[in-house]
Design a protein around this motif. Structure first.
Motif, short mmCIF file in Angstrom:
data_model
loop_
_atom_site.label_atom_id
_atom_site.label_comp_id
_atom_site.label_asym_id
_atom_site.label_seq_id
_atom_site.Cartn_x
_atom_site.Cartn_y
_atom_site.Cartn_z
N GLN A 172 3.25 10.17 -0.41
CA GLN A 172 4.65 9.73 -0.38
C GLN A 172 5.42 10.38 0.76
O GLN A 172 6.50 9.93 1.12
N GLY B 87 -1.39 6.03 -10.66
CA GLY B 87 -0.19 6.56 -10.01
C GLY B 87 1.06 6.54 -10.86
O GLY B 87 1.96 7.36 -10.66
N THR C 59 0.79 -1.22 0.00
CA THR C 59 0.00 0.00 0.00
C THR C 59 0.82 1.28 0.00
O THR C 59 0.40 2.28 -0.55
N SER C 60 1.98 1.30 0.61
CA SER C 60 2.69 2.56 0.75
C SER C 60 3.54 2.86 -0.48
O SER C 60 4.00 1.96 -1.16
N GLN C 61 3.69 4.16 -0.73
CA GLN C 61 4.57 4.60 -1.80
C GLN C 61 5.95 4.85 -1.21
O GLN C 61 6.29 5.94 -0.79
N GLY D 114 -2.36 7.46 -0.80
CA GLY D 114 -1.34 7.52 -1.83
C GLY D 114 -0.24 8.52 -1.58
O GLY D 114 0.56 8.83 -2.48
N TYR E 130 3.74 9.39 -9.84
CA TYR E 130 4.94 9.11 -9.05
C TYR E 130 6.18 8.97 -9.92
O TYR E 130 6.18 8.26 -10.93
N GLY F 104 -6.65 8.22 -3.12
CA GLY F 104 -5.83 7.02 -3.08
C GLY F 104 -6.28 5.98 -4.08
O GLY F 104 -5.45 5.33 -4.72
N TRP G 219 -7.79 6.58 -6.90
CA TRP G 219 -7.38 7.07 -8.22
C TRP G 219 -5.89 6.82 -8.45
O TRP G 219 -5.49 6.39 -9.54
N LEU G 220 -5.08 7.07 -7.44
CA LEU G 220 -3.64 6.89 -7.58
C LEU G 220 -3.25 5.42 -7.73
O LEU G 220 -2.24 5.11 -8.38
N LYS G 221 -4.01 4.51 -7.15
CA LYS G 221 -3.71 3.08 -7.32
C LYS G 221 -3.83 2.68 -8.78
O LYS G 221 -3.08 1.82 -9.27
N ASN H 58 -2.94 5.00 2.52
CA ASN H 58 -4.06 4.62 1.66
C ASN H 58 -4.52 5.76 0.75
O ASN H 58 -5.20 5.51 -0.25
#
Length: 496
Positions: A128, A384, A19-21, A126, A388, A377, A379-381, A124
């Protein structure tokens, strides 16, 4: 029992990995030892890990969230006769000599605060990088300080908030940011006014030094008299304690730091950069306006963004609430669509977003705020990879939307439409993000057949085949049958 503990640890690590960036920390690329002069400090190079960061979260949280009225400047406006906050305070709490700002501190109990739960939410969402405001304009330190008893460990919640958040955030692989606003404390309170508790010398540790009436001015006007050497020393000493005790990756400064003697500002930069070298890590400092020399740190904007792509890395801090940086009784939260579009636009111009959220005085993050963070979060999954670790393209984008620049100007910028497209790149891939669902064909003028030939196109989150054609007028992408997601939509474009 040992097997259960080992299994639990394994599951925690597995969850973090999913889960973590996580941001890789590179070893410093310079052994340059900094000295407290601009010539030395302007040799600073922004780390590559920081250029990969695009989205962070921080929060305004302190005693000013107890009244939760209008905005985070309650501690200032409550003492200004005739201001709406002043009228509200007198009506609700009484006269300023009997009930001053100090009296909110015992009411700031933070009984529901959970650093791990907050950090999990940031992951969660997203983010960083993340962290707390270490000290706001009110002069109340949110860490366990040996230099004052007016801090969150000794009074109020009796919690080392900075320490708790440092552990929770670093454990999850995020970069840790702390912010510092103490320079605003100078003349923030009416220490000259005998009719208020701010005049009483017993409370000078919170309210600051005695100053003449009229000393406080906004950041765009000259301050007279300027802080004396004692205030400058205390500013640096508290900041040094904060940064050496909690070892942040990023230190963020609010504006008006130019009232601090230049030698103290330069000394902090040299100390912090050298601390990074000593700890074998690269660190970052941000500043606003002309508070530090260009090139010595990262420029930060407030509630605003660039209208064009920049060749330098920059940051913008923005709040999830249109009208306040802290929790208030009648919030006006931005939509998730607005927050995502803002992020995409900023990243396309070589910037990053530090989003402020608004916990309650009890230590809860409002449900509407959680909802928006989790929607970002989600959306970023899916999308991303277009955010990123990306870099800018030849141009930041296409479309009719025009950005109004300037301090606190974000409310002047309208929502984007499907006609607005933003570009980012990574590993020879171009990402074209359309800022609303295209009801008709998408035309990207910058990708005509006179440019590099396209190999394939994919819409992130969709399994449908993309029908497209590269013409002399541009790349034409036909609309899809099935909408994916609710916000910005990313076309991943690969070339021969």
């Amino acid at each position: 029992m040992k097997k259960i503990i080992l299994l639990s640890a394994y599951l925690v690590l597995l969850l973090m990995g999913c889960t973590s960036q996580k941001i890789k920390t590179e070893l410093p690329k310079t052994t340059h030892k900094y000295t407290a002069d601009w010539e030395s400090l302007q040799k600073y190079k922004v780390p590559e890990w920081y250029k990969d960061l695009k989205f962070g979260i921080y929060f305004h949280w302190g005693p000013y969230t107890v009244p939760a009225y209008m905005n985070e400047w309650y501690s200032r406006w409550m003492y200004v006769d005739g201001h709406p906050i002043n009228k509200y305070h007198k009506k609700t709490y009484g006269s300023l000599d009997a009930f001053g700002y100090k009296d909110f501190i015992p009411m700031f109990k933070a009984e529901k605060f959970n650093a791990d739960a907050w950090a999990d939410l940031f992951v969660n969402a997203g983010a960083q990088f993340a962290g707390p405001i270490a000290e706001h304009t009110d002069g109340f330190a949110m860490w366990d300080s040996k230099l004052t008893t007016w801090d969150a460990k000794d009074k109020g919640p009796k919690i080392d908030v900075v320490g708790a958040m440092e552990k929770a955030i670093k454990t999850r692989g995020l970069k840790f940011i702390t912010t510092y606003h103490r320079h605003w404390l100078y003349a923030w309170y009416p220490t000259w006014d005998k009719n208020t508790d701010a005049y009483t010398s017993n409370f000078s540790g919170l309210y600051g030094p005695k100053v003449p009436k009229g000393t406080f001015v906004m950041a765009n006007k000259p301050t007279n008299p300027l802080p004396d050497n004692d205030f400058n020393k205390e500013w640096l000493n508290r900041l040094t304690e904060l940064t050496t005790k909690y070892d942040p990756d990023i230190v963020w400064f609010d504006n008006k730091m130019d009232i601090i003697d230049e030698d103290y500002r330069k000394q902090f930069l040299a100390n912090f950069y050298n601390q990074g070298l000593k700890n074998n890590k690269e660190v970052v400092v941000t500043y606003k306006f002309k508070d530090l020399a260009v090139g010595s740190a990262v420029l930060d904007l407030e509630r605003s963004r660039m209208s064009e792509k920049k060749d330098f890395t920059w940051l913008t801090d923005d709040s999830i609430d249109w009208k306040s940086w802290s929790n208030v009784q009648n919030p006006n939260y931005k939509t998730s669509n607005r927050l995502v579009d803002f992020l995409v636009d900023v990243v396309s111009k070589n910037g990053a977003v530090l989003l402020n959220i608004t916990p309650t005085s009890e230590g809860e993050i409002p449900a509407e705020v959680k909802e928006r963070l989790l929607q970002m979060g989600a959306w970023l999954k899916v999308n991303g990879e277009a955010i990123y670790g990306t870099r800018t393209w030849d141009i930041y984008g296409e479309g009719p939307a025009e950005v109004v620049e300037g301090h606190l100007s974000e409310h002047k910028n309208k929502d984007n439409t499907e006609k607005d497209i933003r570009f980012t790149t990574k590993d020879d891939v171009l990402y074209a993000t359309v800022l609303d669902w295209p009801k008709d064909k998408v035309v990207i003028k910058s990708l005509s057949n006179k440019k590099q030939k396209i190999k394939q196109i994919q819409l992130l989150g969709s399994t449908e085949d993309i029908s497209w054609e590269q013409t002399a007028m541009g790349l034409v992408i036909q609309p899809l049958k099935n909408k994916v997601g609710n916000y910005a939509f990313v076309y991943k474009i690969e070339f021969y």
